[in-house]
Write a protein that holds these residues in place. Structure first.
Motif, mmCIF file in Angstrom:
data_model
loop_
_atom_site.group_PDB
_atom_site.id
_atom_site.type_symbol
_atom_site.label_atom_id
_atom_site.label_comp_id
_atom_site.label_asym_id
_atom_site.label_seq_id
_atom_site.Cartn_x
_atom_site.Cartn_y
_atom_site.Cartn_z
ATOM 1 N N UNK A 156 57.052 41.891 50.434
ATOM 2 C CA UNK A 156 55.987 42.818 50.064
ATOM 3 C C UNK A 156 56.445 43.853 49.049
ATOM 4 N N UNK A 157 57.630 44.409 49.226
ATOM 5 C CA UNK A 157 58.127 45.443 48.304
ATOM 6 C C UNK A 157 58.239 44.913 46.874
ATOM 7 N N UNK A 158 58.684 43.679 46.710
ATOM 8 C CA UNK A 158 58.800 43.090 45.370
ATOM 9 C C UNK A 158 57.425 42.876 44.744
ATOM 10 N N UNK A 159 56.471 42.426 45.539
ATOM 11 C CA UNK A 159 55.111 42.222 45.031
ATOM 12 C C UNK A 159 54.514 43.558 44.619
ATOM 13 N N UNK A 160 54.659 44.568 45.460
ATOM 14 C CA UNK A 160 54.115 45.891 45.159
ATOM 15 C C UNK A 160 54.735 46.477 43.892
ATOM 16 N N UNK A 161 56.026 46.266 43.700
ATOM 17 C CA UNK A 161 56.693 46.757 42.491
ATOM 18 C C UNK A 161 56.143 46.053 41.248
ATOM 19 N N UNK A 162 55.951 44.751 41.349
ATOM 20 C CA UNK A 162 55.393 43.987 40.225
ATOM 21 C C UNK A 162 54.007 44.503 39.860
ATOM 22 N N UNK A 163 53.152 44.697 40.867
ATOM 23 C CA UNK A 163 51.790 45.174 40.636
ATOM 24 C C UNK A 163 51.809 46.560 39.993
ATOM 25 N N UNK A 164 52.688 47.421 40.457
ATOM 26 C CA UNK A 164 52.769 48.783 39.917
ATOM 27 C C UNK A 164 53.201 48.794 38.453
ATOM 28 N N UNK A 165 53.973 47.799 38.046
ATOM 29 C CA UNK A 165 54.504 47.772 36.686
ATOM 30 C C UNK A 165 53.704 46.896 35.727
ATOM 31 N N UNK A 166 52.761 46.139 36.225
ATOM 32 C CA UNK A 166 51.994 45.225 35.371
ATOM 33 C C UNK A 166 51.090 46.012 34.423
ATOM 34 N N UNK A 167 51.007 45.583 33.175
ATOM 35 C CA UNK A 167 50.136 46.270 32.217
ATOM 36 C C UNK A 167 48.665 46.188 32.643
ATOM 37 N N UNK A 168 47.970 47.264 32.457
ATOM 38 C CA UNK A 168 46.559 47.350 32.847
ATOM 39 C C UNK A 168 45.724 46.264 32.166
ATOM 40 N N UNK A 169 45.953 46.009 30.908
ATOM 41 C CA UNK A 169 45.171 44.995 30.203
ATOM 42 C C UNK A 169 45.388 43.601 30.766
ATOM 43 N N UNK A 170 46.602 43.300 31.148
ATOM 44 C CA UNK A 170 46.883 41.991 31.721
ATOM 45 C C UNK A 170 46.161 41.834 33.056
ATOM 46 N N UNK A 171 46.165 42.880 33.859
ATOM 47 C CA UNK A 171 45.461 42.813 35.139
ATOM 48 C C UNK A 171 43.962 42.617 34.927
ATOM 49 N N UNK A 172 43.384 43.316 33.968
ATOM 50 C CA UNK A 172 41.959 43.149 33.675
ATOM 51 C C UNK A 172 41.668 41.729 33.213
#
Length: 60
Positions: free
Chosen positions: A13-29
């Protein structure tokens, strides 16, 4: 994708949460929009990457 990774236990979970926190906003959209398009109606990955790199303006 992160839901699948969590469900399958592919990362802690910690690794997933770190990835999500660092992902660019445009990529997530982009990913959220792509997820709303049925698999059979999606463009190829090459096309998606070209659109994203060209300055993606959203899904119609």
């Amino acid at each position: 994708m992160t839901a699948f990774i969590r469900e399958q236990g592919l990362l802690v979970t910690a690794e997933i949460d770190e990835f999500v926190a660092q992902a660019p906003v445009n990529l997530l959209a982009f990913q959220e929009g792509a997820a709303r398009v049925p698999l059979g109606a999606r463009d190829s990955m090459r096309s998606w990457l070209a659109q994203f790199e060209a300055g993606w303006n959203g899904f119609d």
